[in-house]
Enzyme design. Sequence first.
Site, mmCIF file in Angstrom:
data_model
loop_
_atom_site.group_PDB
_atom_site.id
_atom_site.type_symbol
_atom_site.label_atom_id
_atom_site.label_comp_id
_atom_site.label_asym_id
_atom_site.label_seq_id
_atom_site.Cartn_x
_atom_site.Cartn_y
_atom_site.Cartn_z
ATOM 1 N N LYS A 72 0.862 -1.183 0.000
ATOM 2 C CA LYS A 72 0.000 0.000 0.000
ATOM 3 C C LYS A 72 0.899 1.234 0.000
ATOM 4 C CE LYS A 72 -3.871 1.880 2.763
ATOM 5 N NZ LYS A 72 -4.702 1.597 3.951
ATOM 6 N N SER A 147 -9.511 1.370 3.221
ATOM 7 C CA SER A 147 -8.686 2.204 2.370
ATOM 8 C C SER A 147 -7.624 1.423 1.587
ATOM 9 C CB SER A 147 -8.002 3.273 3.232
ATOM 10 O OG SER A 147 -7.136 2.669 4.195
ATOM 11 N N SER A 171 -9.810 -1.177 7.246
ATOM 12 C CA SER A 171 -9.236 -0.931 5.920
ATOM 13 C C SER A 171 -8.509 -2.102 5.275
ATOM 14 C CB SER A 171 -8.290 0.273 5.978
ATOM 15 O OG SER A 171 -9.015 1.465 6.155
#
Length: 483
Positions: A72, A147, A171
């Site tokens: 990420k 996310s 997330s």
Amino acid sequence: MLSPFITIKELREKIDKKEISREEVIKFYLERIKKHNSSLNAVLESFQDTEQDTKLDSVSTEILAGIPYLLKDNICQKGKIASAGSKILSNYKASYNSTVNQRLKKAGAVSIGRANCDEFAMGASGEYSAYGPTRNPWDTTRVSGGSSSGPGAAVSAGLVPFSLGTETGGSVRNPASFCNLVGLYPTYGLHSRFGVMAFASSFDQVGPLTRTVYDNALVTTALSGVDPKDATSIQMQPKDYTKSLNGKLPANLKIGIIKDALAESGIDPQVRLAFDQAIEHLKKLGATIKVIDLPHLKYGNAVYFIISRAEGASNLSRYDGSLYGVRTKESENLFDMYLKTRQEGFGQEVKTRIMTGNYVLSAGHKDAYYKKAQAVREMIRADFDAAFKDVDLLTSPTISMLPFKVGELSFDPVAMYLADIFTVPNCAVGTPGISIPCGFSKENLPIGFQFLGPRLSEELLFKVAYAFEQSTDYHLKYPKNYE
């Protein structure tokens, strides 16, 4: 021919047997990204300079030797852009490696890129990246969950065998549920946060997204262990979380259904049906099921809303153009530079959360909001402590809704916040949770459910999740358009 949906375990066996070389594996997945990423926007950048990472001893015993992965984009990779999905860091190159990235490399894994995410991990849908929304491989008109949207979509579409996301309130587990994957939020402090851009420091943890429970346990094994660079890191020796995975539930296992998961409203009927079927299956496997009331669970979202935004406002104050990242080209003085840099660099969701955070921390409101939220946080902790004296694990749907259309909830952010009712509370108290697949909707959209455990119960979580997974076939399904 290598299947793009092969597991880490299967891929390691092929590499060890020399059926395929590490260089061929890396090339295969880089070509997958090149071919399919345009329809997903899951990968912000793929790395072509991986040659030195693949030229290791061909009989290497590292547990992830030759396995490619994505991080990420709020997790630092030395010499690479780390934008956190934001314009304000669009030109920032990390000067050091995060601990989790170092540990994956030590385990022999090879980073092949950085994955899209909601800006500074602030979002539940993957729609709030400055570089565009991430789309769901199962239906590209829908969100992949946030996310950690890019990490989830990339693994689901077979662009990479595994990825790392971060979770503050759902997330990792959210995209796991939306993308038919396994996602772990570990005990707070189990995985180092060094080199991970902070959103809400008392919630944030790194978690792996994988196709199977075994693979998740394997990556967790590589990541775990004390880190002197992170003051919140737990003082414990590394553990092999794959050892106890035998496909059977522990004897006399007691699982508590969170009472709110049985509510007549607030949960999509198809999600509720899949969850009910999962519970029946657990009973057949030998688990004892009972309903557990967490009286203060309903306040979890409010607690998370207040504290995470307060911590976020504090953490993001460092991004002002003075030290790193983008700086406005036109300013009359220092204050003007700060103001314009942040105004131009941050997206609307981030600005809203910063303003909310500053409000609840302000002199006239801190007692009424921030301090009260911290007190209620302890009440939620007490609820969990009491529950785990009665049962071994808790369970609920991971998220209360199906993957929704991109833009569908743009004008109803409260609906997205409320959908996290089951993932936020354990993040607030720092206890682990794992989401695994449990079915599909009529539209062939993935549905996940989760197990929550007491502090440092990852071994039990993996064991129970593995027993469920191996007696079902949900994890074997993948989006056909990405074969």
